[in-house]
Write an enzyme that holds these catalytic residues in place. Structure first.
Site, PDB file in Angstrom:
ATOM      1  N   LYS A   1       0.839  -1.212   0.000  1.00 29.35           N
ATOM      2  CA  LYS A   1       0.000   0.000   0.000  1.00 29.35           C
ATOM      3  C   LYS A   1       0.867   1.254   0.000  1.00 29.35           C
ATOM      4  O   LYS A   1       0.362   2.361   0.025  1.00 29.35           O
ATOM      5  CB  LYS A   1      -0.878   0.008   1.253  1.00 29.35           C
TER       6      LYS A   1
ATOM      7  N   LYS B   1       2.528   2.354   2.445  1.00 27.49           N
ATOM      8  CA  LYS B   1       2.178   3.052   3.687  1.00 27.49           C
ATOM      9  C   LYS B   1       3.158   2.620   4.775  1.00 27.49           C
ATOM     10  O   LYS B   1       3.365   1.452   4.999  1.00 27.49           O
ATOM     11  CB  LYS B   1       0.746   2.661   4.079  1.00 27.49           C
TER      12      LYS B   1
HETATM   13  N1  C2G Z   1     -10.592   7.365   8.771  1.00 25.51           N
HETATM   14  C1  C2G Z   1     -11.606   8.263   9.105  1.00 25.51           C
HETATM   15  N2  C2G Z   1     -11.292   9.532   9.436  1.00 25.51           N
HETATM   16  C2  C2G Z   1      -9.996   9.947   9.461  1.00 25.51           C
HETATM   17  C3  C2G Z   1      -8.960   9.039   9.143  1.00 25.51           C
HETATM   18  C4  C2G Z   1      -9.285   7.736   8.802  1.00 25.51           C
HETATM   19  O1  C2G Z   1     -12.802   7.904   9.073  1.00 25.51           O
HETATM   20  N3  C2G Z   1      -9.720  11.245   9.803  1.00 25.51           N
HETATM   21  C5  C2G Z   1     -10.975   6.000   8.398  1.00 25.51           C
HETATM   22  C6  C2G Z   1     -10.557   5.639   6.978  1.00 25.51           C
HETATM   23  O2  C2G Z   1     -11.512   6.142   6.034  1.00 25.51           O
HETATM   24  C7  C2G Z   1     -10.541   4.103   7.040  1.00 25.51           C
HETATM   25  C8  C2G Z   1     -10.129   3.825   8.495  1.00 25.51           C
HETATM   26  O3  C2G Z   1     -10.313   5.062   9.222  1.00 25.51           O
HETATM   27  O4  C2G Z   1     -11.865   3.592   6.822  1.00 25.51           O
HETATM   28  C9  C2G Z   1      -8.684   3.379   8.627  1.00 25.51           C
HETATM   29  O5  C2G Z   1      -7.874   4.385   8.054  1.00 25.51           O
HETATM   30  P1  C2G Z   1      -6.436   3.946   7.459  1.00 25.51           P
HETATM   31  O6  C2G Z   1      -5.695   3.176   8.465  1.00 25.51           O
HETATM   32  O7  C2G Z   1      -5.834   5.147   6.816  1.00 25.51           O
HETATM   33  O8  C2G Z   1      -6.930   2.936   6.310  1.00 25.51           O
HETATM   34  P2  C2G Z   1      -6.267   2.767   4.864  1.00 25.51           P
HETATM   35  O9  C2G Z   1      -4.802   2.830   4.943  1.00 25.51           O
HETATM   36  O10 C2G Z   1      -7.024   3.645   3.962  1.00 25.51           O
HETATM   37  O11 C2G Z   1      -6.577   1.196   4.583  1.00 25.51           O
HETATM   38  O12 C2G Z   1      -8.253  -2.443   2.132  1.00 25.51           O
HETATM   39  C10 C2G Z   1      -8.535  -1.182   2.702  1.00 25.51           C
HETATM   40  C11 C2G Z   1      -7.287  -0.532   3.212  1.00 25.51           C
HETATM   41  O13 C2G Z   1      -6.545  -1.393   4.053  1.00 25.51           O
HETATM   42  C12 C2G Z   1      -7.683   0.753   3.937  1.00 25.51           C
END
Ligand code: C2G
Length: 132
Positions: free
Chosen positions: A44, A46
């Site tokens: 990802k 990340k």
């Molecule tokens: N989130 C949120 N508000 C934020 C930050 C994050 O609602 N201010 C939500 C994201 O939309 C996501 C969840 O928290 O639904 C987890 O965020 P991340 O860890 O950034 O997820 P991500 O890296 O986008 O991974 O297969 C899907 C991926 O693994 C998603």
């Protein structure tokens, strides 16, 4: 029992994530969180501060979370939904539409992201504080 699943890295954990997890749990009775493995984070592109094991421990300590599994690839969601008998798939709306293919298997809900907080904002703010 209505089962909900959501996916993410959840690092550094913050109140936006908690907001998401709370609302996800409110959609059912049992919430599974699939957290991205360290190897999948590399895919990802990340960078997580905490290891998978430590992120798993943190998520398991959250009252809204009933079970934590690993997310190892993009392709596992259909299998997860079937294997865990999921009724509702939930993601923040930054993913709006990206997982509509799951509508064949369960309800798909995109929740509004929490504005004003993100891991990159935390890192930027800490950098500014430490660097005047
Ligand atoms: N989130 C949120 N508000 C934020 C930050 C994050 O609602 N201010 C939500 C994201 O939309 C996501 C969840 O928290 O639904 C987890 O965020 P991340 O860890 O950034 O997820 P991500 O890296 O986008 O991974 O297969 C899907 C991926 O693994 C998603």
């Amino acid at each position: 029992m209505k089962k909900v699943i959501t996916y993410g890295t959840f690092d550094l954990l913050h109140w936006g994530h908690i907001n998401l997890l709370k609302r996800a749990k409110d959609l059912g009775d049992y919430l599974i969180v699939a957290i991205s493995s360290d190897e999948f984070n590399a895919i990802k592109n990340k960078e997580a501060y905490h290891s998978f094991e430590n992120r798993k421990m943190i998520l398991e300590a959250i009252r809204y979370v009933d079970e934590v599994i690993a997310e190892d690839n993009w392709e596992q969601k259909v299998e997860d939904v079937q294997k865990h008998d999921i009724d509702v798939f939930v993601m923040g709306d930054d993913w709006e539409g990206k997982f509509d293919f799951l509508k064949e298997y369960c309800e798909v809900v995109y929740l509004p992201r929490t504005v004003g907080i993100s891991t990159s904002k935390i890192k930027d703010d800490l950098f500014d504080v430490n660097n005047g």
